[in-house]
Design an enzyme around this catalytic site. Structure first.
Site, PDB file in Angstrom:
ATOM      1  N   ARG A 174      41.907  45.580  33.493  1.00 19.51           N
ATOM      2  CA  ARG A 174      43.034  45.121  34.319  1.00 19.51           C
ATOM      3  C   ARG A 174      43.087  45.832  35.672  1.00 19.51           C
ATOM      4  O   ARG A 174      44.169  46.129  36.195  1.00 19.51           O
ATOM      5  CB  ARG A 174      44.372  45.322  33.596  1.00 19.51           C
ATOM      6  CG  ARG A 174      44.534  44.505  32.360  1.00 19.51           C
ATOM      7  CD  ARG A 174      44.603  43.000  32.641  1.00 19.51           C
ATOM      8  NE  ARG A 174      44.704  42.264  31.394  1.00 19.51           N
ATOM      9  CZ  ARG A 174      43.641  41.847  30.705  1.00 19.51           C
ATOM     10  NH1 ARG A 174      42.409  42.054  31.147  1.00 19.51           N
ATOM     11  NH2 ARG A 174      43.794  41.196  29.571  1.00 19.51           N
ATOM     12  N   SER A 226      52.474  40.322  29.899  1.00 18.69           N
ATOM     13  CA  SER A 226      52.625  41.655  29.289  1.00 18.69           C
ATOM     14  C   SER A 226      53.139  42.663  30.314  1.00 18.69           C
ATOM     15  O   SER A 226      52.615  42.763  31.420  1.00 18.69           O
ATOM     16  CB  SER A 226      51.282  42.153  28.760  1.00 18.69           C
ATOM     17  OG  SER A 226      50.860  41.311  27.720  1.00 18.69           O
ATOM     18  N   GLU A 303      51.560  47.060  33.487  1.00 19.86           N
ATOM     19  CA  GLU A 303      50.573  46.082  33.964  1.00 19.86           C
ATOM     20  C   GLU A 303      51.213  45.209  35.039  1.00 19.86           C
ATOM     21  O   GLU A 303      50.590  44.856  36.038  1.00 19.86           O
ATOM     22  CB  GLU A 303      50.112  45.215  32.782  1.00 19.86           C
ATOM     23  CG  GLU A 303      49.107  44.153  33.172  1.00 19.86           C
ATOM     24  CD  GLU A 303      48.469  43.477  31.962  1.00 19.86           C
ATOM     25  OE1 GLU A 303      48.310  44.115  30.905  1.00 19.86           O
ATOM     26  OE2 GLU A 303      48.125  42.287  32.095  1.00 19.86           O
TER      27      GLU A 303
HETATM   28  C1  LIG Z   1      53.161  33.644  30.418  1.00 20.61           C
HETATM   29  C2  LIG Z   1      52.150  34.570  31.039  1.00 20.61           C
HETATM   30  C3  LIG Z   1      50.990  34.875  30.347  1.00 20.61           C
HETATM   31  C4  LIG Z   1      50.036  35.743  30.910  1.00 20.61           C
HETATM   32  N1  LIG Z   1      48.883  36.012  30.223  1.00 20.61           N
HETATM   33  C5  LIG Z   1      47.940  36.809  30.785  1.00 20.61           C
HETATM   34  C6  LIG Z   1      46.700  37.063  30.110  1.00 20.61           C
HETATM   35  O1  LIG Z   1      46.425  36.557  29.019  1.00 20.61           O
HETATM   36  N2  LIG Z   1      45.804  37.888  30.729  1.00 20.61           N
HETATM   37  C7  LIG Z   1      46.053  38.456  31.949  1.00 20.61           C
HETATM   38  O2  LIG Z   1      45.194  39.197  32.467  1.00 20.61           O
HETATM   39  N3  LIG Z   1      47.217  38.236  32.603  1.00 20.61           N
HETATM   40  C8  LIG Z   1      48.152  37.419  32.057  1.00 20.61           C
HETATM   41  N4  LIG Z   1      49.342  37.194  32.722  1.00 20.61           N
HETATM   42  C9  LIG Z   1      49.571  37.831  34.031  1.00 20.61           C
HETATM   43  C10 LIG Z   1      49.072  36.979  35.225  1.00 20.61           C
HETATM   44  O3  LIG Z   1      48.800  35.677  34.818  1.00 20.61           O
HETATM   45  C11 LIG Z   1      47.820  37.582  35.843  1.00 20.61           C
HETATM   46  O4  LIG Z   1      48.052  38.910  36.235  1.00 20.61           O
HETATM   47  C12 LIG Z   1      47.311  36.780  37.048  1.00 20.61           C
HETATM   48  O5  LIG Z   1      46.007  37.193  37.352  1.00 20.61           O
HETATM   49  C13 LIG Z   1      48.209  36.907  38.281  1.00 20.61           C
HETATM   50  O6  LIG Z   1      47.691  36.072  39.305  1.00 20.61           O
HETATM   51  P1  LIG Z   1      48.604  35.651  40.546  1.00 20.61           P
HETATM   52  O7  LIG Z   1      47.807  34.757  41.409  1.00 20.61           O
HETATM   53  O8  LIG Z   1      49.892  35.099  40.063  1.00 20.61           O
HETATM   54  O9  LIG Z   1      48.813  37.041  41.265  1.00 20.61           O
HETATM   55  P2  LIG Z   1      50.183  37.627  41.852  1.00 20.61           P
HETATM   56  O10 LIG Z   1      51.105  37.931  40.728  1.00 20.61           O
HETATM   57  O11 LIG Z   1      50.678  36.736  42.919  1.00 20.61           O
HETATM   58  O12 LIG Z   1      49.659  38.997  42.484  1.00 20.61           O
HETATM   59  C14 LIG Z   1      49.187  40.025  41.630  1.00 20.61           C
HETATM   60  C15 LIG Z   1      48.358  41.019  42.449  1.00 20.61           C
HETATM   61  O13 LIG Z   1      47.189  40.365  42.927  1.00 20.61           O
HETATM   62  C16 LIG Z   1      47.109  40.452  44.345  1.00 20.61           C
HETATM   63  N5  LIG Z   1      46.541  39.186  44.836  1.00 20.61           N
HETATM   64  C17 LIG Z   1      47.017  37.929  44.695  1.00 20.61           C
HETATM   65  N6  LIG Z   1      46.211  37.031  45.284  1.00 20.61           N
HETATM   66  C18 LIG Z   1      45.189  37.741  45.820  1.00 20.61           C
HETATM   67  C19 LIG Z   1      44.029  37.407  46.582  1.00 20.61           C
HETATM   68  N7  LIG Z   1      43.707  36.149  46.943  1.00 20.61           N
HETATM   69  N8  LIG Z   1      43.201  38.420  46.963  1.00 20.61           N
HETATM   70  C20 LIG Z   1      43.454  39.710  46.633  1.00 20.61           C
HETATM   71  N9  LIG Z   1      44.548  40.103  45.933  1.00 20.61           N
HETATM   72  C21 LIG Z   1      45.400  39.114  45.531  1.00 20.61           C
HETATM   73  C22 LIG Z   1      48.549  40.668  44.815  1.00 20.61           C
HETATM   74  O14 LIG Z   1      48.590  41.343  46.064  1.00 20.61           O
HETATM   75  C23 LIG Z   1      49.113  41.526  43.683  1.00 20.61           C
HETATM   76  O15 LIG Z   1      48.763  42.870  43.864  1.00 20.61           O
HETATM   77  C24 LIG Z   1      50.283  36.315  32.186  1.00 20.61           C
HETATM   78  C25 LIG Z   1      51.455  35.973  32.893  1.00 20.61           C
HETATM   79  C26 LIG Z   1      52.377  35.111  32.336  1.00 20.61           C
HETATM   80  C27 LIG Z   1      53.599  34.725  33.132  1.00 20.61           C
END
Ligand SMILES: Cc1cc2nc3c(=O)[nH]c(=O)nc-3n(C[C@H](O)[C@H](O)[C@H](O)COP(=O)(O)OP(=O)(O)OC[C@H]3O[C@@H](n4cnc5c(N)ncnc54)[C@H](O)[C@@H]3O)c2cc1C
Length: 311
Positions: A174, A226, A303
């Site tokens: 992660r 999580s 996380e």
């Molecule tokens: C119901 C649910 C289930 C989930 N299950 C999982 C799972 O099974 N496994 C898991 O790993 N996670 C899970 N997550 C968490 C989430 O889906 C992940 O962390 C996902 O990768 C977040 O992506 P995001 O685009 O929404 O990032 P954001 O939440 O918008 O940003 C997260 C971080 O990434 C950075 N970021 C965003 N876009 C970019 C980019 N283009 N370049 C560089 N940095 C960037 C941001 O600055 C921030 O630091 C879950 C979340 C929910 C709501």
């Protein structure tokens, strides 16, 4: 310097808002405003937008779908680029797949199954964008995004774009270096292990069913997945242990702060009821960590990323 939309007028397709409420852009649906929200920029336009912000000497942060974030009720000081698109931008050459950072992760997983371009089925149903997933090395079922990534096209904070190979990203559980540097993933290339379409489709169906059964649907029960990372092994023979197990054993199920409560089927997920604030989520997470510390002496690590001020 106070930032205004007029400072970033270079592309007519950009949607720029002042004092935009970030609650509308995260899956937790919490949090106050940011001074400027910039949406709709393509990967090709982002370098120029970054340079404009640099000229205005204004700090900025990229977000994807906001699926891993809790934004403070007081808002944040940075300008936000929302780099998230519902139109997938994916090119494939056999099992080599190049995808834009704003593509949704589940759209990519579906594409790879339907086009038989290699197995990425474990990403099925993970909310968020490819860029966000790479930054946090998202994954499930023992596999993570860094596993088959070859390179990324990165936009630096200085507005310059460069190609960066896998090893420079320092992937760990992660984690990637991007969490510290704040550089932006414009696109990435994977080389995926070959698999039969019917096997990948069956795996995708199984995972989607599992998620439906065990995880909240954030559209109806706002959350960010999580709250805490699983616990790292302390020796080579141990496996990573689920934080949910320790939280369950520490008796957090019934914990509640204001509108923040524990999801009924998973002790490591907080969901937001009506009236919930980001501060409620922060305080509940503090109580969860304290309960595990008291019972097991283990320090849980968050996380979910909390942005802005919390008491
Ligand atoms: C119901 C649910 C289930 C989930 N299950 C999982 C799972 O099974 N496994 C898991 O790993 N996670 C899970 N997550 C968490 C989430 O889906 C992940 O962390 C996902 O990768 C977040 O992506 P995001 O685009 O929404 O990032 P954001 O939440 O918008 O940003 C997260 C971080 O990434 C950075 N970021 C965003 N876009 C970019 C980019 N283009 N370049 C560089 N940095 C960037 C941001 O600055 C921030 O630091 C879950 C979340 C929910 C709501």
């Amino acid at each position: 310097m106070k930032i205004t939309p007029e400072m970033i007028t270079i592309f007519p397709n950009l949607k720029i808002r002042q004092n935009a409420p970030l609650r509308d852009f995260t899956t937790f649906r919490l949090g106050g405003p940011c001074p400027l929200l910039i949406e709709g920029a393509t990967a090709a336009q982002l370098p120029d937008v970054v340079q404009q912000l640099n000229q205005a000497k204004h700090p900025f942060l990229v977000i994807g779908q906001g699926a891993n974030l809790v934004i403070s009720d007081h808002g944040i000081e940075q300008a936000i680029f929302r780099f998230c698109s519902e139109t997938p931008d994916i090119k494939a050459d056999e099992n080599r797949v190049t995808v834009s950072g704003d593509t949704l992760l589940d759209d990519l997983a579906l594409f790879t199954v339907e086009n038989e371009t290699g197995d990425l089925s474990y990403c099925s149903g993970i909310p968020g964008t490819v860029g966000g997933g790479i930054a946090g090395n998202a994954g499930a079922f023992g596999r993570q995004m860094g596993d088959h990534l070859i390179s990324v096209e990165l936009l630096g904070l200085d507005g310059n774009v460069r190609a960066v190979p896998h090893d420079e990203l320092e992937f760990a559980y992660r984690h990637s270096k991007l969490k510290e540097t704040g550089e932006i993933v414009l696109s990435t290339t994977f080389e995926l292990p070959k698999a039969d379409r019917s096997i990948m489709q069956a795996e995708r169906d199984r995972i989607m069913e599992f998620r439906k059964e065990h995880h909240p649907d954030w559209h109806n029960e706002p959350c960010a997945g999580s709250v805490f990372r699983n616990i790292e092994p302390t020796s080579a023979v141990e496996r990573r242990k689920a934080a949910g197990y320790f939280l369950e054993e520490a008796g957090v199920r019934s914990f509640k702060v204001g509108g923040a409560k524990i999801y009924e089927k998973h002790a490591n997920i907080i969901v937001a009821d009506k009236g919930c604030t980001a501060q409620d989520v922060w305080e509940l997470s503090e109580q969860m960590a304290a309960a595990v510390k008291e019972k097991f002496g283990i320090d849980l690590v968050r996380e979910v990323r909390f942005l802005g001020k919390f008491n």
